[in-house]
Design a protein around this motif. Structure first.
Motif, short mmCIF file in Angstrom:
data_model
loop_
_atom_site.label_atom_id
_atom_site.label_comp_id
_atom_site.label_asym_id
_atom_site.label_seq_id
_atom_site.Cartn_x
_atom_site.Cartn_y
_atom_site.Cartn_z
N THR A 52 0.85 -1.19 0.00
CA THR A 52 0.00 0.00 0.00
C THR A 52 0.88 1.24 0.00
OG1 THR A 52 -1.70 -1.18 1.25
CG2 THR A 52 -1.85 1.22 1.22
N TYR A 53 0.57 2.16 -0.86
CA TYR A 53 1.27 3.44 -0.88
C TYR A 53 0.89 4.29 0.32
CZ TYR A 53 2.94 2.53 -5.59
OH TYR A 53 3.58 2.00 -6.68
N VAL A 54 1.74 5.26 0.63
CA VAL A 54 1.45 6.16 1.74
C VAL A 54 0.14 6.91 1.50
CG1 VAL A 54 2.77 8.11 0.82
CG2 VAL A 54 2.51 7.87 3.30
N THR A 55 -0.24 7.02 0.24
CA THR A 55 -1.51 7.67 -0.11
C THR A 55 -2.70 6.74 0.08
OG1 THR A 55 -1.22 6.91 -2.38
CG2 THR A 55 -0.47 9.16 -1.86
N GLY A 56 -2.43 5.49 0.47
CA GLY A 56 -3.51 4.50 0.46
C GLY A 56 -3.75 3.90 -0.90
N ARG A 116 -7.11 7.18 5.22
CA ARG A 116 -5.94 7.40 4.36
C ARG A 116 -6.32 7.28 2.88
NH1 ARG A 116 -0.61 7.80 5.08
NH2 ARG A 116 -0.83 7.40 7.31
N MET A 117 -7.08 6.25 2.56
CA MET A 117 -7.48 6.04 1.17
C MET A 117 -8.38 7.16 0.66
SD MET A 117 -8.19 1.93 1.38
CE MET A 117 -6.84 0.76 1.57
N LEU A 118 -9.36 7.55 1.49
CA LEU A 118 -10.32 8.56 1.03
C LEU A 118 -9.65 9.91 0.78
CD1 LEU A 118 -13.53 7.99 3.20
CD2 LEU A 118 -13.27 7.60 0.74
N TYR A 158 -7.37 8.27 -13.68
CA TYR A 158 -7.51 6.81 -13.65
C TYR A 158 -6.37 6.26 -12.80
CZ TYR A 158 -8.48 2.22 -15.92
OH TYR A 158 -8.82 0.92 -16.21
N VAL A 159 -5.19 6.86 -12.98
CA VAL A 159 -3.94 6.40 -12.39
C VAL A 159 -3.45 7.51 -11.45
CG1 VAL A 159 -1.54 5.88 -12.95
CG2 VAL A 159 -3.38 4.98 -14.39
N ASN A 160 -2.98 7.13 -10.27
CA ASN A 160 -2.61 8.14 -9.26
C ASN A 160 -1.18 7.94 -8.77
OD1 ASN A 160 -5.37 9.60 -8.57
ND2 ASN A 160 -5.81 7.44 -8.83
N PRO A 161 -0.21 8.39 -9.58
CA PRO A 161 1.20 8.21 -9.20
C PRO A 161 1.56 9.13 -8.05
CG PRO A 161 1.07 9.66 -11.08
CD PRO A 161 -0.34 9.19 -10.80
N LEU A 162 2.71 8.84 -7.43
CA LEU A 162 3.20 9.68 -6.35
C LEU A 162 4.32 10.59 -6.84
CD1 LEU A 162 1.85 7.11 -4.97
CD2 LEU A 162 3.06 7.86 -2.94
#
Lengths: 619, 619
Positions: free
Chosen positions: B300-304, B358-360, B377-381
């Protein structure tokens, strides 16, 4: 059945051999005039000849590639199988067999080439068209109906390359006849004043230029030029496809970087370099220099691997070079070598020979097992513990005998078999040695013998066996080899990276010794390469090293290296076919300080595909 | 046409509402009994209602989804268009419209739901089957001929979810009639003693359980149980497909991690959690706990965000969490919230509410623009300078109005519209507040009002408006909120992460104040997360922050942060719809020391899609 005399091979030409009128700085050495006779690469070539090429022949039967051609010829019934580019595996294998025959002639290998060639020839349509999958599976749709994906020119390109190799290596013209007929069909079909279109996958460009070099027919060169120039003008987009993947977003002479599918991109660039060389097109060559420079600076792994994305097998954005998900397709390294070779000929710039060396010893060579009959499609710089092999190409499987998409194995075979041609070049003043392997190099009246244990040892001894008197002997000093020396006539001098050029009167018996320092080096990446921040790669000579689980009890996933610790190297003839290992100190949080043993990256996964990493954290 | 009275909504149920007999620790609050009335999320919900949902309605026409259904119904002619799961966009939009109607009833929104519902109903076959693409494009191949890819159960699942939402929110039973007929057709077709098969894309599992919760028909629950248990036993492999992608490699109750296509994996897990809750299946619930724990710890990313690979939109190996090529599909964050919500109900464990938060706030909310009508669609960091948008989904495009595969936009819409349901739960002893937003919560005789400026400010004030006397009020203390305090009855005490539970006699007018410390935090990743070695992420409250080029003159690609420098935060009502920015010190090699200004990750790319990074190097 007679074996063509090896004598005639000495006058034939190796791969990518510019015409005498081409605008190149350097000319290749003729086929058979540059020979690798022992050492590191000869060991790999023997495995290729003994294991890989016979395996390839069997796979062409087992996977249905040859049967596809028989169905297209009407001598077998049924449906064709495999991907739309299935024919190309046959042609790459034929090319490999031809170069292998030149290296090591045998009646058996000649016979099997003639047998496979006959299968190919029988499948060709009367007007020259040839593609078994389209002829059978897509007979209703017809020819060239979906050029972005159909690989019809791609297969033709590989056929042409095989035909040129066959005639050069065996003297047989059977496949060349097929190739010329196919090329003429293409020339009659495509062009500025004919059908204006390009194939989704380049390779036809290098192939047609090489065919021109063999036949002297300008129409073959002209068609290659057309295919290069036609790209980047919306032809692929007209099919509703996003053009980046197909190297069709920007005209080649305007592009500043490589992008999209890595193999497509470097094959196209290699073809464009061929066109630029033959036509003396300095603008095009300049564009290719820019693209190559940018690729090396921002899109190339330390292993020489190309292509950082699994998704679409493509180059990433600048500095996007993940280790675990590196794609670094074996075919892309091969295409990179082909492009670099043509740039080297055109420019004489050592950076291209440096790139060839890095790609060959690392990104390319990791693609084949030490035994010679298993292959990696994908060449990551890290494999984690618990990595799950979720598909055919996953490195977590270890190397495999074949793939659903079997482009890499026969590509490795043809490259290893033709490697002798990449060792040296000539120009009007003398001979240049670019890659170091024990062997012989002949150019006109010049005859040299090279003795070396490279890449394990940095001493390269060149003996002059025959000499016309004065000529220039140039020895490449790799970019990594600061402090190299050359000894000639009793004098030793330090030489800088580039070429150490010794122009003098030479007499048989003269010896030159190049000494390349083989200190262990730690390499840090550009700070924008986020994937390896706080890590170093360990290199020694031309080899990139890796930590493999087989040499460690602590988890490789958790290893840290102490970059200040002294590093030692030791040759281990018993290990991995004989390798020099590097030992140094490191730690894990759980185990504390420990010894690190690093092996050459190319040799990884020959003791099981366990955790491995090239870039090792220092923090 | 009449608008259903909002009064009746108060007795209806929100999303994922276990039956009274389910083995859950916590029960959801009824629809309309938990309301977000202002603040952060209400602002997003207003944009969703005003911009996104009307946009969605138009897109269903423009992209051809509704016309597909009309063609299947025989009232239009022609060929269907779009992907095989095109119908699901219609259903997700219908579900969004239903929840939005409950939030903000209007005759217009009711009318358009009825209109779209009628189009859906007309397309249903007499025996209950419904899938416009199969009915038209694949009429020759027939139903369920390629379940790994056909998404027939998937589309059915979304229809059922929409139907449940519609009857709960509007009282209309038109879509529920279609859904029951379809579910009964599925139950008559699939099962242990019927056709033994599963769909390649889960969602039918949650849908059937929710349908059971609405209808009370055990056959709907039983079919959901069957679909969960049937996975992992070779059904997908029997089609010649590699099962990892389809969550079909390992039985759900044996799996120890999530793998394959991220959305498939979390939708299946959510469905399995529903089944476990309804059947009191502790073993299955335990397996899901293990999987969730492993997902949070290693995937899981820190962004959720969930899913690290573009290739197959899938989870990677443990700790494989690249920033630039993070996939972190918006739909995967939504599925992650759905799974976590069901785990929260089943276990009462605050870690699931922490994960939802965290996810929301990060991985999900970044998927929609501040204006409300553009989507990622895609949520890069990380987005690099010079990133090239090579396809539809590329973040380098910035958010977009729709996609070739339009799963995410209507999924965002239904989630935002139903968000009120995730705020609070109840049990026999009282009420639990899990997410903080200004609003009202009612449960039986208990009535609470929540006032807060969260997530900008850490003060959450809960006023007791009505109380039955003694009950337990539980307030979630997020895992990040060390040093939080609760003030009640004039006493302030420090409370630890988890739930601060105040069981006492309450009187109307009582006030509880939860104070969550809003210090800026720097977060370091697990050392095996190679992608972010030597970096920190900056967080404040529930929000992950990012450096965006719009706030810097120096290239974001080259930024370093000084983790020892003091960090300040300032609320900027003028910026990005009103955000609290974080300022601290950093440097680049070229520019030297400089100020860093960080904005909440969710708000990035609302001023153009320039370079951005969440993880900022310290070295």
């Amino acid at each position: 059945m007679t074996t063509t005399s090896p004598r005639t091979l000495g006058t034939a030409r190796g791969p990518a051999h510019p015409t005498d009128t081409a605008s190149v700085r350097l000319q290749p050495i003729g086929l058979g005039e540059s020979r690798i006779t022992g050492g590191f690469w000869a060991q790999r070539q023997r495995a290729n000849g003994a294991a890989a090429i016979p395996l390839g022949r069997r796979r062409l039967d087992e996977a249905g590639n040859l049967e596809n051609l028989r169905i297209a010829a009407g001598v077998s019934a049924g449906e064709v199988v495999g991907p739309i580019f299935a024919d190309s595996d046959v042609y790459k294998w034929l090319e490999a067999a031809a170069w292998e025959y030149a290296r090591n002639p045998s009646n058996e290998l000649l016979a099997v080439q003639r047998e496979v060639t006959a299968v190919v020839a029988a499948a060709q349509a009367d007007d020259g068209y040839l593609n078994s999958v389209v002829q059978v599976r897509h007979r209703d749709r017809g020819r060239y109906a979906d050029l972005p994906w159909s690989h019809e020119h791609y297969c033709a390109g590989h056929l042409i390359q095989a035909a040129v190799a066959q005639v050069r290596c065996t003297g047989d013209t059977a496949l060349l006849d097929v190739a010329v007929k196919l090329a003429d069909h293409l020339a009659a079909t495509f062009g500025e004043d004919r059908r204006h279109d390009v194939d989704g996958h380049p390779v036809i460009e290098t192939a047609l230029v090489e065919l021109y070099r063999e036949t002297g027919e300008v129409r073959h060169l002209e068609l290659a030029r057309y295919f290069v120039e036609a790209r980047g003008h919306g032809l692929i987009a007209a099919y509703g496809q996003e053009p980046t993947y197909f190297s069709d977003r920007v005209p080649v002479r305007e592009a500043t970087t490589v992008e999209g599918h890595a193999v497509r991109a470097v094959y196209l660039a290699a073809g464009a370099a061929d066109v630029a060389a033959e036509l003396g097109d300095g603008e095009l060559l300049g564009a290719l220099r820019r693209q190559f420079d940018d690729m090396i600076a921002t899109k190339t792994y330390v292993t020489g691997g190309l292509g950082s994305r699994w998704d679409r097998e493509s180059f990433g954005d600048p500095y996007e070079l993940p280790t675990d998900r590196a794609y670094a397709e074996t075919c892309a390294a091969i295409g990179g070598v082909q492009w670099a070779w043509r740039m080297l000929l055109a420019t004489g710039d050592a950076l291209y020979a440096d790139a060839i060396e890095r790609m060959l010893f690392n990104g390319f060579l990791g693609g084949i097992s030490l035994a010679g009959a298993e292959f990696f499609y994908v060449n990551p710089l890290q494999l984690r513990g618990g990595a799950h092999a979720d598909e055919n190409r996953s490195p977590a499987h270890g190397r495999r005998g074949w793939f659903d998409c079997a482009c890499c194995p026969p590509n490795v075979m043809r490259t290893l078999a033709s490697l002798d041609g990449y060792v040296a070049t000539r120009d009007a003043r003398g001979v240049q040695l670019h890659q170091y392997a024990p062997g012989t190099v002949t150019s006109g009246d010049i005859e040299l013998v090279v003795e070396t244990e490279y890449p394990w040892d940095g001493l390269v001894r060149v003996r002059v066996v025959a000499a016309p008197g004065r000529f220039a002997l140039s020895l490449r000093v790799p970019g990594w080899a600061g402090g190299a020396t050359v000894t000639a006539g009793g004098t030793t001098q330090e030489v800088r990276p580039g070429y150490a050029r010794l122009e003098q009167d030479w007499t048989p018996g003269d010896v030159v010794e190049l000494r390349l320092p083989m200190d262990v080096r730690t390499t840090v990446a550009h700070p924008r390469v986020d994937a390896v921040r706080g890590c170093v790669a360990v290199e020694r000579g031309p080899l990139v090293y890796a930590a493999e689980q087989a040499d460690h009890t602590a988890p490789v996933d958790d290893l840290h290296i102490d970059p200040a610790a002294p590093a030692a190297s030791e040759h281990r003839p018993d290990l991995l076919g004989g390798v020099t290992v590097v030992t140094t100190r490191g730690r894990t949080d759980a185990d504390g300080e420990l010894d690190l043993t690093l092996v050459p990256y190319y040799a990884w996964a020959n003791r099981g595909a366990g955790p491995m990493r090239v870039w090792i954290p220092t923090i």
